[in-house]
Design a protein around this motif. Sequence first.
Motif, mmCIF file in Angstrom:
data_model
loop_
_atom_site.group_PDB
_atom_site.id
_atom_site.type_symbol
_atom_site.label_atom_id
_atom_site.label_comp_id
_atom_site.label_asym_id
_atom_site.label_seq_id
_atom_site.Cartn_x
_atom_site.Cartn_y
_atom_site.Cartn_z
ATOM 1 N N ARG A 86 0.853 -1.179 0.000
ATOM 2 C CA ARG A 86 0.000 0.000 0.000
ATOM 3 C C ARG A 86 0.893 1.234 0.000
ATOM 4 O O ARG A 86 2.086 1.160 0.335
ATOM 5 N N LEU A 87 0.300 2.339 -0.381
ATOM 6 C CA LEU A 87 1.040 3.588 -0.422
ATOM 7 C C LEU A 87 1.418 4.015 0.994
ATOM 8 O O LEU A 87 0.634 3.872 1.937
ATOM 9 N N GLY A 88 2.639 4.529 1.142
ATOM 10 C CA GLY A 88 3.116 4.956 2.447
ATOM 11 C C GLY A 88 3.114 6.458 2.590
ATOM 12 O O GLY A 88 2.071 7.098 2.502
ATOM 13 N N ALA A 95 4.072 -3.660 -6.865
ATOM 14 C CA ALA A 95 4.302 -2.286 -6.401
ATOM 15 C C ALA A 95 3.794 -1.269 -7.415
ATOM 16 O O ALA A 95 3.229 -0.230 -7.044
ATOM 17 N N LEU A 96 3.973 -1.569 -8.691
ATOM 18 C CA LEU A 96 3.512 -0.651 -9.727
ATOM 19 C C LEU A 96 2.007 -0.430 -9.646
ATOM 20 O O LEU A 96 1.518 0.692 -9.878
ATOM 21 N N ALA A 143 -2.608 3.129 -9.140
ATOM 22 C CA ALA A 143 -3.897 3.448 -8.531
ATOM 23 C C ALA A 143 -3.904 4.838 -7.912
ATOM 24 O O ALA A 143 -4.958 5.492 -7.834
ATOM 25 N N ALA A 144 -2.743 5.304 -7.464
ATOM 26 C CA ALA A 144 -2.631 6.634 -6.857
ATOM 27 C C ALA A 144 -2.242 7.699 -7.875
ATOM 28 O O ALA A 144 -2.002 8.853 -7.493
ATOM 29 N N ALA A 145 -2.173 7.325 -9.149
ATOM 30 C CA ALA A 145 -1.802 8.254 -10.226
ATOM 31 C C ALA A 145 -0.408 8.842 -10.011
ATOM 32 O O ALA A 145 -0.148 9.997 -10.333
ATOM 33 N N ILE A 146 0.504 8.015 -9.462
ATOM 34 C CA ILE A 146 1.895 8.421 -9.282
ATOM 35 C C ILE A 146 2.739 7.680 -10.323
ATOM 36 O O ILE A 146 2.768 6.450 -10.321
#
Length: 259
Positions: A180-182, A206-207, A212-215
């Motif tokens: 998950r995003l940190g 990880a990708l 999903a977070a548009a990063i």
Amino acid sequence: MQMLNRFTQAVLGCLLDEGCLVCQRPTPGHLCRDCDRQLRCCQVSHAPPSNLDRPLFAWGDYGGMLRQAIALIKYHNCPQLARPLGHWLGQAWLDQQTSHPNHANQRLLKMPQLVVVPIPMYADKQRQRGYNQAELLADAFCQVTGLPLARRGLVRERNTSPQFELSGAEREANLQQAFRLGTMKGRSPVLLLDDIYTTGATVRSALQVFQAAAIPVQGVVVLARAGGHPPRNPDPSSLGVGNGAAIGAIARSIDRRRV
């Protein structure tokens, strides 16, 4: 008196020299000359094959002394070894930017907000080991490249099975929703960093989180790229190091615990 002081300093210098991180021979640096040479022989100059849709940069092939060095870091409580290897990784990555001006990685160097994110370990496993080897490599990598490091940019929230026990399809399933995003802030492009790249299952998982977070994830950097067939364990007596039995044990542990 001056000569005595110089002699005393020389003796103290010899006594305070730490052993080589690989073979334990007395040496003033992290590595003795033989181990340094054998590790550098693992470096590759060609772009490794990749099944990703992102640039993949690998410092070396997962074999020989490099394979043993990674095992020392991960399974034999030698985190100090990550520092010189991470520095080599960072310098090689920078060198590629200048020697291949049209390479995809050249565009990465020009991104002022590019952030390095290490692949995380599960919290309980990291507490047992005492450190995350990918984070140590990333820290040294960033010291050389000058790129910012997001130590907790990604979090592993599920305790997955060891990847070496699984087939390709099982590896993918094993890592579904493992991250998950940190602490990532904003939408700065990311450079993922890990110790070993094998099938790419870990990176792809990880990708998905960053997508999903548009990063944007602009590339992947690893210390070693594992091929389809793991290299045979070298004869410890041919390594030119003093602890042949220990090196042999390390090589056997890699076969049992390879990730």
